[in-house]
Design a protein around this motif. Structure first.
Motif, PDB file in Angstrom:
ATOM      1  N   PRO A   8       0.786  -1.236   0.000  1.00 52.42           N
ATOM      2  CA  PRO A   8       0.000   0.000   0.000  1.00 52.42           C
ATOM      3  C   PRO A   8       0.825   1.298   0.000  1.00 52.42           C
ATOM      4  O   PRO A   8       0.283   2.356  -0.292  1.00 52.42           O
ATOM      5  CB  PRO A   8      -0.837  -0.103   1.271  1.00 52.42           C
ATOM      6  N   ILE A   9       2.154   1.213   0.329  1.00 49.99           N
ATOM      7  CA  ILE A   9       3.001   2.408   0.256  1.00 49.99           C
ATOM      8  C   ILE A   9       3.928   2.265  -0.944  1.00 49.99           C
ATOM      9  O   ILE A   9       4.580   1.227  -1.126  1.00 49.99           O
ATOM     10  CB  ILE A   9       3.836   2.603   1.539  1.00 49.99           C
ATOM     11  N   VAL A  10       3.951   3.304  -1.795  1.00 52.16           N
ATOM     12  CA  VAL A  10       4.834   3.310  -2.959  1.00 52.16           C
ATOM     13  C   VAL A  10       5.626   4.617  -2.951  1.00 52.16           C
ATOM     14  O   VAL A  10       5.313   5.546  -2.192  1.00 52.16           O
ATOM     15  CB  VAL A  10       4.035   3.201  -4.279  1.00 52.16           C
ATOM     16  N   LEU A  11       6.629   4.695  -3.800  1.00 45.54           N
ATOM     17  CA  LEU A  11       7.329   5.963  -3.999  1.00 45.54           C
ATOM     18  C   LEU A  11       6.589   6.724  -5.089  1.00 45.54           C
ATOM     19  O   LEU A  11       6.483   6.262  -6.231  1.00 45.54           O
ATOM     20  CB  LEU A  11       8.781   5.724  -4.418  1.00 45.54           C
ATOM     21  N   GLY A  12       6.049   7.884  -4.725  1.00 48.64           N
ATOM     22  CA  GLY A  12       5.252   8.626  -5.688  1.00 48.64           C
ATOM     23  C   GLY A  12       5.329  10.118  -5.451  1.00 48.64           C
ATOM     24  O   GLY A  12       5.897  10.594  -4.461  1.00 48.64           O
ATOM     25  N   GLY A  13       4.755  10.866  -6.386  1.00 45.56           N
ATOM     26  CA  GLY A  13       4.724  12.316  -6.271  1.00 45.56           C
ATOM     27  C   GLY A  13       5.217  12.988  -7.540  1.00 45.56           C
ATOM     28  O   GLY A  13       5.206  12.394  -8.626  1.00 45.56           O
ATOM     29  N   MET A  14       5.665  14.221  -7.401  1.00 47.17           N
ATOM     30  CA  MET A  14       6.101  15.002  -8.551  1.00 47.17           C
ATOM     31  C   MET A  14       7.423  15.703  -8.281  1.00 47.17           C
ATOM     32  O   MET A  14       7.684  16.156  -7.161  1.00 47.17           O
ATOM     33  CB  MET A  14       5.066  16.078  -8.898  1.00 47.17           C
ATOM     34  N   LEU A  15       8.234  15.797  -9.326  1.00 37.42           N
ATOM     35  CA  LEU A  15       9.399  16.668  -9.358  1.00 37.42           C
ATOM     36  C   LEU A  15       9.020  17.857 -10.234  1.00 37.42           C
ATOM     37  O   LEU A  15       8.652  17.675 -11.405  1.00 37.42           O
ATOM     38  CB  LEU A  15      10.610  15.941  -9.945  1.00 37.42           C
ATOM     39  N   LEU A  16       9.082  19.068  -9.692  1.00 36.84           N
ATOM     40  CA  LEU A  16       8.613  20.250 -10.412  1.00 36.84           C
ATOM     41  C   LEU A  16       9.785  21.114 -10.881  1.00 36.84           C
ATOM     42  O   LEU A  16      10.727  21.374 -10.111  1.00 36.84           O
ATOM     43  CB  LEU A  16       7.683  21.078  -9.526  1.00 36.84           C
TER      44      LEU A  16
END
Length: 471
Positions: free
Chosen positions: A219-227
């Motif tokens: 249920p935990i992954v590495l995610g998100g955004m580099l802006l």
């Protein structure tokens, strides 16, 4: 059999509707009812249609009853799951909307790693159930998207490089035909229909439930955004192109040009400027994800690093705020056979002149599990494409159509030297019969048309990316 006549605007007699409503378990909503306006509206605010009735189904028996009633009364039928169809196929003028959204049954077999899911579920609801067991399948990038339309159209999402399209993970589909018959399709039962349902859209009937193969994710992954500031995009996209070629398949995501929103986490001086977001969703262990994106972080340190361990269900909502319901939408998309420097320059130039702060221009890398499925195994193609670009023109004022749609059309035309005639039809509007033909390619279209003749010979289900019955 001849194609059915156009009966838009025909309204059944009041006593006939009343009799039908009395034996229908779900809700029948008519134009004078309080809930009519919300029930007729869809995600794309450009679509403003007024059906004669909306029937909200509670189960398969309701779907059968609705189909038989619509046929008997000569009503045009629109089928609604999540309502995210950009051309607005989930509603109609003067006909019947068969609304599946109350059908939200969900059963997960954690040992077999399968899920049975009814067609009214959204991806947010689906993911909530599967993530209880740390399992997932490729799902939509906006959590309010319905599972039915996305799956039947193929199913693109953050996990596609490691798991393939949603349709590549289908095990079976249950469906109601244009004659009101109940049919099940799988590799061993009605196998040709099963082939067509994995990318052929809603042409053959109303899918009422799906069986999916699930995979360990979260249920935990590495995610998100580099802006990054958009001005860095030419060099960054060239690096990203080469970086993705050797990146592990578990590293999903893409690049998206956006306008920085007026959100608290965005510095005030940056709000309203053009940004390039590198979106990350790594399907494997966190430490492997950190190592996978390390070359990108080191070569191009982001202005804002928002990539971190987070629930997969949160990754699935990253784009929700940027896609509110009710906006005007006009989309263009295409499979790209390559990403040469010239194409990158065209993409960047177009992104820098996006005509609305709500508009986005995305580039999704493909390959991996997508390319390991045989070219003829599903209606989808081309399996060897390297990228899928998506020009998502989105704005608030209905008066701005020509300006915003013109931007998307210009980009589409400029990228033609590197795009395939075949296309992911879920990503475009209603562009006509010829675009559907070329979208599938001649051989697959003929095969789909033969299926259409078998299961819907008079084109009862025609509010879709329509395949006409053969002959």
């Amino acid at each position: 059999m001849a194609e059915r006549e156009n009966t838009v605007g025909r309204t059944p007699a009041e006593e006939v509707v009343r009799e039908f409503a009395g034996r229908f378990r779900g809700e029948v909503i008519l134009p004078d009812d309080e809930g009519y306006d919300p029930s007729r509206r869809v995600f794309n605010g450009m679509i403003d249609r007024r059906p004669a009735m909306v029937v909200r189904c509670t189960g398969v028996a309701d779907v059968v009853a609705a189909v038989l009633f619509a046929r008997a009364e000569g009503l045009e039928v629109a089928v609604r799951g999540g309502g995210h169809s950009v051309p607005g196929y989930g509603t109609c003028d003067g006909g019947m909307v068969i609304d599946l959204s109350p059908m939200k049954g969900m059963w997960v077999d954690s040992e077999a790693r399968t899920a049975h899911a009814q067609a009214g579920l959204t991806w947010g609801e689906f993911d909530r159930e599967t993530q209880l067991f740390g399992l997932a399948v490729t799902g939509g990038r906006v959590s309010s998207t319905g599972i039915a339309g996305l799956t039947l159209g193929g199913g693109s999402g953050w996990l596609e490089r490691s798991l393939g399209f949603t349709a590549d993970n289908l095990l079976s589909v249950e469906m109601v035909t244009a004659e009101g018959a109940f049919v099940r399709a799988s590799e061993t039962e009605n196998a040709e229909l099963f082939w067509g349902l994995r990318g052929g859209g809603g042409n053959f009937g109303i899918a009422t439930s799906f069986e999916f193969r699930l995979h360990p994710v979260g249920p935990i992954v590495l995610g998100g955004m580099l802006l990054y500031p958009a001005e860095r995009a030419p060099d960054l996209l060239r690096f990203y192109r080469d970086f993705v070629e050797t990146a592990p398949e578990e590293l999903g995501g893409g690049c998206a040009f956006i306008t920085a929103p007026p959100e608290p986490f965005i510095p005030e001086q940056v709000q309203g400027t053009k940004l390039l977001a590198v979106i990350v969703c790594h399907a494997g262990p966190i430490e492997e994800g950190e190592e996978a994106i390390r070359p990108l972080r080191e070569a191009f340190p982001p202005a804002m690093d928002m990539v971190q361990p987070m629930p997969y269900t949160v990754v699935q909502t990253l784009l929700d705020a940027a896609n509110p319901p009710g906006m005007q939408h006009y989309w263009k998309a295409g499979f790209m056979n390559g990403l040469p420097d010239e194409a990158i320059d065209i993409i960047v130039e177009s992104a820098l002149r996006m005509t609305s702060p709500l508009t986005a221009l995305a580039l999704f890398p493909m390959g991996g599990a997508i390319s390991r499925v045989g070219e003829d195994d599903t209606p989808l193609g081309p399996r060897g494409a390297l990228y899928n670009y998506h020009a998502l023109a989105q704005w608030a004022d209905p008066a701005g159509f020509e300006q915003h749609a013109g931007w998307a059309r210009e980009l589409d035309a400029a990228l033609r030297p590197w795009t395939d005639e075949r296309i992911y039809l879920n990503f475009i509007g209603d562009e006509g019969e010829e675009r559907v033909r070329t979208g599938y390619g001649p051989e697959k279209y003929r095969r789909l048309a033969a299926l259409k003749r078998e299961y819907d010979p008079d084109n009862f289900f025609h509010l879709n990316q329509n395949v006409r019955p053969a002959g």
